[in-house]
Design a protein around this motif. Structure first.
Motif, PDB file in Angstrom:
ATOM      1  N   LEU A 120       0.565  -0.686  -0.266  1.00 48.52           N
ATOM      2  CA  LEU A 120      -0.321  -0.042   0.017  1.00 48.52           C
ATOM      3  C   LEU A 120       0.969   0.951   0.230  1.00 48.52           C
ATOM      4  N   VAL A 121       2.018   1.525   1.040  1.00 51.55           N
ATOM      5  CA  VAL A 121       2.530   2.677   0.976  1.00 51.55           C
ATOM      6  C   VAL A 121       3.334   3.271  -0.637  1.00 51.55           C
ATOM      7  N   GLN A 122       3.909   1.682  -1.045  1.00 52.02           N
ATOM      8  CA  GLN A 122       5.202   2.080  -2.271  1.00 52.02           C
ATOM      9  C   GLN A 122       4.677   2.989  -3.399  1.00 52.02           C
ATOM     10  N   THR A 123       2.696   2.567  -3.701  1.00 53.27           N
ATOM     11  CA  THR A 123       2.221   3.142  -4.835  1.00 53.27           C
ATOM     12  C   THR A 123       2.428   5.215  -4.226  1.00 53.27           C
ATOM     13  N   THR A 124       2.302   5.196  -3.148  1.00 52.16           N
ATOM     14  CA  THR A 124       2.663   6.938  -3.425  1.00 52.16           C
ATOM     15  C   THR A 124       4.078   7.395  -3.844  1.00 52.16           C
ATOM     16  N   GLY A 125       4.635   5.998  -4.611  1.00 49.50           N
ATOM     17  CA  GLY A 125       5.973   6.631  -5.424  1.00 49.50           C
ATOM     18  C   GLY A 125       5.800   7.203  -6.883  1.00 49.50           C
ATOM     19  N   TRP A 126       5.142   6.158  -7.787  1.00 51.85           N
ATOM     20  CA  TRP A 126       4.887   6.446  -9.287  1.00 51.85           C
ATOM     21  C   TRP A 126       3.831   7.282  -9.646  1.00 51.85           C
ATOM     22  N   PRO A 127       2.632   7.745  -8.667  1.00 51.38           N
ATOM     23  CA  PRO A 127       1.642   9.303  -9.216  1.00 51.38           C
ATOM     24  C   PRO A 127       2.674  10.663  -8.616  1.00 51.38           C
ATOM     25  N   SER A 128       3.242  10.099  -7.693  1.00 49.86           N
ATOM     26  CA  SER A 128       3.509  12.037  -6.772  1.00 49.86           C
ATOM     27  C   SER A 128       4.773  11.893  -7.590  1.00 49.86           C
ATOM     28  N   VAL A 129       5.508  11.404  -8.055  1.00 45.97           N
ATOM     29  CA  VAL A 129       6.328  11.861  -8.927  1.00 45.97           C
ATOM     30  C   VAL A 129       6.454  12.289 -10.240  1.00 45.97           C
ATOM     31  N   VAL A 130       5.061  11.245 -11.104  1.00 45.20           N
ATOM     32  CA  VAL A 130       4.664  11.602 -12.120  1.00 45.20           C
ATOM     33  C   VAL A 130       3.627  12.909 -12.352  1.00 45.20           C
ATOM     34  N   THR A 131       3.333  13.314 -11.360  1.00 41.48           N
ATOM     35  CA  THR A 131       2.842  14.783 -10.935  1.00 41.48           C
ATOM     36  C   THR A 131       3.409  15.596 -10.835  1.00 41.48           C
ATOM     37  N   CYS A 132       4.927  15.689 -10.109  1.00 45.78           N
ATOM     38  CA  CYS A 132       6.460  16.644  -9.798  1.00 45.78           C
ATOM     39  C   CYS A 132       6.403  16.681 -11.581  1.00 45.78           C
ATOM     40  N   ILE A 133       6.754  15.572 -12.466  1.00 40.50           N
ATOM     41  CA  ILE A 133       7.819  15.832 -13.182  1.00 40.50           C
ATOM     42  C   ILE A 133       6.518  16.186 -14.404  1.00 40.50           C
ATOM     43  N   GLY A 134       4.804  16.434 -14.254  1.00 43.76           N
ATOM     44  CA  GLY A 134       4.467  17.744 -14.930  1.00 43.76           C
ATOM     45  C   GLY A 134       4.029  18.373 -14.741  1.00 43.76           C
ATOM     46  N   ASN A 135       4.813  18.899 -13.498  1.00 42.39           N
ATOM     47  CA  ASN A 135       4.617  20.412 -13.016  1.00 42.39           C
ATOM     48  C   ASN A 135       5.691  21.021 -14.012  1.00 42.39           C
ATOM     49  N   TRP A 136       7.021  20.189 -13.751  1.00 45.42           N
ATOM     50  CA  TRP A 136       8.031  21.197 -13.917  1.00 45.42           C
ATOM     51  C   TRP A 136       7.937  20.998 -15.462  1.00 45.42           C
ATOM     52  N   PHE A 137       8.219  20.039 -16.306  1.00 46.45           N
ATOM     53  CA  PHE A 137       8.471  20.029 -17.572  1.00 46.45           C
ATOM     54  C   PHE A 137       7.227  19.761 -18.633  1.00 46.45           C
ATOM     55  N   GLY A 138       7.003  21.068 -19.751  1.00 45.82           N
ATOM     56  CA  GLY A 138       6.209  20.262 -19.763  1.00 45.82           C
ATOM     57  C   GLY A 138       5.663  18.960 -21.406  1.00 45.82           C
ATOM     58  N   LYS A 139       4.714  19.354 -22.408  1.00 44.98           N
ATOM     59  CA  LYS A 139       4.836  17.970 -23.068  1.00 44.98           C
ATOM     60  C   LYS A 139       6.456  17.575 -24.185  1.00 44.98           C
ATOM     61  N   GLY A 140       6.557  18.842 -24.794  1.00 43.89           N
ATOM     62  CA  GLY A 140       7.792  18.133 -25.623  1.00 43.89           C
ATOM     63  C   GLY A 140       9.127  17.539 -24.685  1.00 43.89           C
ATOM     64  N   ARG A 141       9.404  17.618 -23.438  1.00 42.37           N
ATOM     65  CA  ARG A 141       9.913  17.014 -22.910  1.00 42.37           C
ATOM     66  C   ARG A 141      10.041  16.073 -22.174  1.00 42.37           C
ATOM     67  N   ARG A 142       8.928  15.958 -22.329  1.00 43.66           N
ATOM     68  CA  ARG A 142       8.466  14.508 -20.939  1.00 43.66           C
ATOM     69  C   ARG A 142       9.318  13.377 -21.528  1.00 43.66           C
ATOM     70  N   GLY A 143       8.414  13.656 -22.737  1.00 41.43           N
ATOM     71  CA  GLY A 143      10.137  11.476 -23.138  1.00 41.43           C
ATOM     72  C   GLY A 143      10.699  11.854 -22.693  1.00 41.43           C
ATOM     73  N   LEU A 144      11.013  12.633 -22.928  1.00 38.53           N
ATOM     74  CA  LEU A 144      13.210  12.012 -22.294  1.00 38.53           C
ATOM     75  C   LEU A 144      13.122  12.284 -21.236  1.00 38.53           C
ATOM     76  N   ILE A 145      12.333  13.122 -20.565  1.00 36.84           N
ATOM     77  CA  ILE A 145      12.573  13.259 -18.771  1.00 36.84           C
ATOM     78  C   ILE A 145      11.831  11.740 -18.538  1.00 36.84           C
ATOM     79  N   MET A 146      10.777  11.572 -18.383  1.00 40.54           N
ATOM     80  CA  MET A 146      10.070  10.336 -18.471  1.00 40.54           C
ATOM     81  C   MET A 146      11.550   9.090 -18.390  1.00 40.54           C
ATOM     82  N   GLY A 147      11.893   9.037 -19.479  1.00 41.73           N
ATOM     83  CA  GLY A 147      12.936   8.086 -20.227  1.00 41.73           C
ATOM     84  C   GLY A 147      13.706   7.888 -19.128  1.00 41.73           C
ATOM     85  N   LEU A 148      14.387   9.310 -19.560  1.00 39.20           N
ATOM     86  CA  LEU A 148      15.511   9.013 -17.368  1.00 39.20           C
ATOM     87  C   LEU A 148      14.956   8.204 -16.655  1.00 39.20           C
ATOM     88  N   TRP A 149      14.000   9.272 -15.670  1.00 40.09           N
ATOM     89  CA  TRP A 149      13.618   8.891 -14.853  1.00 40.09           C
ATOM     90  C   TRP A 149      12.972   7.371 -14.290  1.00 40.09           C
TER      91      TRP A 149
END
Length: 228
Positions: A120-149
């Protein structure tokens, strides 16, 4: 394999090593469950595969349910606090599983409950980090950033195998305690340094600039003999 061992093979191996002779080869047939008495209870019986499968099943079911709930909560709670709490809780429950070895716990319910809580508690990681990455990077760079992450999956599996494998034969409890401590420490690092949104950084900069201007204004008035 450490929870359900072939005790006759372990005994033969220890005898061969102490006498300097060649190590015996693994048996071609499964060991007799009745002769296995050095395994970790309750995984010492002939149904140990079902018990280990039950632990995996409980973790995966909890993870599946928790991922749905965490996706809802992660968008409504402060990401830094939510992610920190999840990492600290993951470290706690991972350590608890290893403490079963330290305190000689042989209750199946203990390990299942710890697995469910950990899932249960390990599921807090993925949604939180994806939301944070979405806040920082636009759609144009999100593919590269998600690949690195996403490389963290391979890196984590490699490091996890090395860290857990270092102690698994001598003290399998440390194979859980050490990774649990690592993720808890990284949770503290996340709490201290994670900035959820670039607007938060701008707000901090504006507040700092306003404080500097206010200080400069007071200093200038003081130099000219005027009082506030």
């Amino acid at each position: 394999s450490e929870l359900h061992r072939n005790c006759s093979l372990v005994s033969e191996l220890a005898t061969a090593v102490s006498s300097g002779g060649p190590a015996p080869s693994p048996p071609s047939t499964p060991p007799d469950p009745a002769g296995v008495d050095c395994s970790w209870k309750p995984f010492d019986g002939s149904h140990y595969k079902q018990l280990l499968g039950a632990m995996d099943y409980s973790f995966l079911c909890a993870y599946a349910v928790g991922m749905y709930l965490s996706g809802i909560m992660g968008e409504r709670l402060p990401i830094r606090l939510y992610l920190t709490a999840g990492m600290l809780a993951s470290g706690l429950f991972t350590c608890l599983f290893g403490l079963g070895y330290v305190y000689n716990v042989h209750s199946l319910s203990f390990y299942v409950v710890v697995q469910v809580a950990n899932g249960l508690v390990q599921t807090t990681g993925w949604p939180s980090v994806v939301t944070c990455i979405g806040n920082w990077f636009g759609k144009g760079r999100r593919g590269l950033i998600m690949g690195l992450w996403n490389s963290h999956t391979s890196v984590g599996n490699i490091l996890g195998s090395l860290i857990a494998g270092y102690w698994v034969s001598s003290n399998w409890g440390l194979s859980f305690i050490v990774p649990g401590i690592i993720i808890a420490v990284m949770g503290v690092v996340c709490f201290l340094f994670l900035i959820e949104h670039p607007n938060d950084l701008k707000r901090m900069h504006l507040q700092s600039s306003a404080a500097d201007r206010k200080l400069d204004k007071r200093s200038w008035k003081s130099l000219n003999g005027h009082s506030d």
